[in-house]
Design an enzyme around this catalytic site. Structure first.
Site, PDB file in Angstrom:
ATOM      1  N   LYS A   3       0.093  46.868 -32.663  1.00 16.62           N
ATOM      2  CA  LYS A   3       0.951  45.894 -32.699  1.00 16.62           C
ATOM      3  C   LYS A   3       2.494  45.555 -33.534  1.00 16.62           C
ATOM      4  O   LYS A   3       2.213  46.846 -34.227  1.00 16.62           O
ATOM      5  CB  LYS A   3       0.501  44.544 -33.414  1.00 16.62           C
ATOM      6  CG  LYS A   3      -1.013  43.677 -32.640  1.00 16.62           C
ATOM      7  CD  LYS A   3      -1.485  42.811 -33.497  1.00 16.62           C
ATOM      8  CE  LYS A   3      -3.113  41.984 -33.161  1.00 16.62           C
ATOM      9  NZ  LYS A   3      -3.803  41.375 -33.844  1.00 16.62           N
ATOM     10  N   ASN A 106      -2.829  42.719 -38.681  1.00 16.72           N
ATOM     11  CA  ASN A 106      -3.630  42.928 -38.865  1.00 16.72           C
ATOM     12  C   ASN A 106      -3.615  44.591 -38.057  1.00 16.72           C
ATOM     13  O   ASN A 106      -4.467  44.773 -37.451  1.00 16.72           O
ATOM     14  CB  ASN A 106      -5.188  42.291 -38.485  1.00 16.72           C
ATOM     15  CG  ASN A 106      -4.613  42.290 -37.386  1.00 16.72           C
ATOM     16  OD1 ASN A 106      -3.853  42.142 -36.556  1.00 16.72           O
ATOM     17  ND2 ASN A 106      -5.568  40.898 -36.970  1.00 16.72           N
ATOM     18  N   HIS A 109      -4.974  45.421 -32.067  1.00 18.79           N
ATOM     19  CA  HIS A 109      -6.091  44.550 -30.926  1.00 18.79           C
ATOM     20  C   HIS A 109      -6.890  45.369 -30.317  1.00 18.79           C
ATOM     21  O   HIS A 109      -6.289  46.840 -29.771  1.00 18.79           O
ATOM     22  CB  HIS A 109      -4.116  44.274 -29.959  1.00 18.79           C
ATOM     23  CG  HIS A 109      -5.377  43.302 -29.462  1.00 18.79           C
ATOM     24  ND1 HIS A 109      -6.848  42.096 -29.235  1.00 18.79           N
ATOM     25  CD2 HIS A 109      -6.368  43.591 -28.079  1.00 18.79           C
ATOM     26  CE1 HIS A 109      -6.918  41.267 -27.886  1.00 18.79           C
ATOM     27  NE2 HIS A 109      -7.289  43.211 -27.296  1.00 18.79           N
ATOM     28  N   GLU A 120      -7.543  42.448 -19.555  1.00 21.84           N
ATOM     29  CA  GLU A 120      -6.794  42.740 -20.213  1.00 21.84           C
ATOM     30  C   GLU A 120      -5.659  43.911 -20.216  1.00 21.84           C
ATOM     31  O   GLU A 120      -4.277  44.011 -19.751  1.00 21.84           O
ATOM     32  CB  GLU A 120      -7.012  43.318 -21.723  1.00 21.84           C
ATOM     33  CG  GLU A 120      -7.412  41.785 -22.465  1.00 21.84           C
ATOM     34  CD  GLU A 120      -7.542  42.067 -24.034  1.00 21.84           C
ATOM     35  OE1 GLU A 120      -7.865  42.562 -23.843  1.00 21.84           O
ATOM     36  OE2 GLU A 120      -7.690  41.002 -24.578  1.00 21.84           O
TER      37      GLU A 120
HETATM   38  P1  DAT Z   1      -9.386  39.623 -33.379  1.00 23.20           P
HETATM   39  O1  DAT Z   1      -8.620  40.008 -32.965  1.00 23.20           O
HETATM   40  O2  DAT Z   1     -10.493  40.863 -34.718  1.00 23.20           O
HETATM   41  O3  DAT Z   1      -9.535  39.764 -31.925  1.00 23.20           O
HETATM   42  P2  DAT Z   1      -8.952  36.761 -32.738  1.00 23.20           P
HETATM   43  O4  DAT Z   1      -8.912  37.138 -31.634  1.00 23.20           O
HETATM   44  O5  DAT Z   1      -9.973  35.683 -33.644  1.00 23.20           O
HETATM   45  O6  DAT Z   1      -9.308  38.367 -33.820  1.00 23.20           O
HETATM   46  O7  DAT Z   1      -7.430  36.260 -33.409  1.00 23.20           O
HETATM   47  C1  DAT Z   1      -6.991  37.627 -32.727  1.00 23.20           C
HETATM   48  C2  DAT Z   1      -4.793  37.475 -33.120  1.00 23.20           C
HETATM   49  O8  DAT Z   1      -5.238  36.428 -33.763  1.00 23.20           O
HETATM   50  C3  DAT Z   1      -5.706  37.855 -34.912  1.00 23.20           C
HETATM   51  O9  DAT Z   1      -5.405  39.969 -34.771  1.00 23.20           O
HETATM   52  C4  DAT Z   1      -4.761  38.085 -35.997  1.00 23.20           C
HETATM   53  C5  DAT Z   1      -4.879  36.034 -35.312  1.00 23.20           C
HETATM   54  N1  DAT Z   1      -5.372  35.364 -35.993  1.00 23.20           N
HETATM   55  C6  DAT Z   1      -6.611  34.868 -36.032  1.00 23.20           C
HETATM   56  N2  DAT Z   1      -7.123  33.948 -36.855  1.00 23.20           N
HETATM   57  C7  DAT Z   1      -5.802  34.457 -37.406  1.00 23.20           C
HETATM   58  C8  DAT Z   1      -5.807  33.535 -38.944  1.00 23.20           C
HETATM   59  N3  DAT Z   1      -6.851  31.819 -38.766  1.00 23.20           N
HETATM   60  N4  DAT Z   1      -4.739  33.087 -39.014  1.00 23.20           N
HETATM   61  C9  DAT Z   1      -3.024  33.763 -38.491  1.00 23.20           C
HETATM   62  N5  DAT Z   1      -3.953  34.699 -37.418  1.00 23.20           N
HETATM   63  C10 DAT Z   1      -4.913  34.872 -37.330  1.00 23.20           C
HETATM   64 MG    MG Z   2      -9.696  38.605 -29.998  1.00 25.50          MG
END
Ligand code: DAT
Ligand code: MG
Length: 143
Positions: A3, A106, A109, A120
Site C-alpha cells: 500500500k 497496515n 493488502h 483481484e
Molecule cells: P485485511 O486487509 O486484513 O483483509 P479487511 O479486508 O477487513 O482487512 O479490511 C480492508 C482494509 O480496510 C484494512 O486492511 C484496513 C482497512 N480497515 C479495516 N478495518 C478498519 C477499521 N476498523 N478502521 C479503519 N480502517 C480499517
Molecule cells: Mg480483506
C-alpha cells in the site's frame, strides 16, 4: 499489494523479500497510481463500512506496488506472513506486526481466499502482464 504507506516507507523490497524467501514465485509486479474506480471496485465488499471513503482516499493517495504470487497454499500462507489486520495486535514476525502501528496504515493488502485472489488479479492485471515461468529451484522447494 504494498500500500502507499509501505511504498513511502521503503518497505517494497522487504515485502517482496519475505514472500520470495518463503519460496513463492513472483508472476506479476507493477508500481502504479491507483485510479479511484479501481480502488472502489477492489474494496467493494467494504463499501457500507464507515472507513470505506478514507480507505479509498488512502489507497489512491500515492503509488502502490501490485504483485501476483504463485505456489502451494500461497493465499493462506501470505495472509500469515502479512499478519492480522490491526498491526498493533498482529504477531511480531509478521509484516504488519513488525512494521505497523495503526489499522489505517497496515502496509499491505493480501487476498483472503483463492476466489478473491482470482477476482483481484483480474481487476489489477491484464492477462499479458502475468508471466508464466518455472523457477529452476522448484525441485528444492517441492518433494
Ligand atoms: P485485511 O486487509 O486484513 O483483509 P479487511 O479486508 O477487513 O482487512 O479490511 C480492508 C482494509 O480496510 C484494512 O486492511 C484496513 C482497512 N480497515 C479495516 N478495518 C478498519 C477499521 N476498523 N478502521 C479503519 N480502517 C480499517
Ligand atoms: Mg480483506
Amino acid at each position: 499489494m504494498v500500500k502507499p504507506d509501505g511504498v513511502q516507507r521503503n518497505l517494497v523490497g522487504e515485502v517482496i523479500r519475505r514472500l520470495e524467501a518463503k519460496g513463492f514465485t513472483l508472476v506479476g509486479l507493477k508500481l502504479m497510481n491507483v485510479p479511484r474506480e479501481l480502488a472502489e471496485h477492489h474494496y467493494d465488499v467494504h463499501k457500507e463500512r464507515p472507513f470505506f471513503a478514507g480507505l479509498v482516499e488512502f489507497i489512491t493517495s500515492a503509488p502502490v506496488v501490485a504483485t501476483v504470487w504463485e505456489g502451494d497454499g500461497v493465499v493462506a500462507a501470505a495472509r500469515k506472513i502479512i499478519g492480522a489486520t490491526n498491526p498493533l495486535t498482529a504477531e511480531l514476525g509478521t509484516i504488519r506486526g513488525d512494521y505497523g502501528i495503526s489499522i489505517g496504515r497496515n502496509l499491505i493488502h493480501g487476498s483472503d481466499a483463492t476466489e478473491t485472489a482470482q477476482r483481484e488479479i483480474s481487476l489489477w492485471f491484464k492477462e499479458e502482464e502475468l508471466v508464466n515461468w518455472q523457477p529452476t529451484i522448484t525441485p528444492w522447494l517441492y518433494e
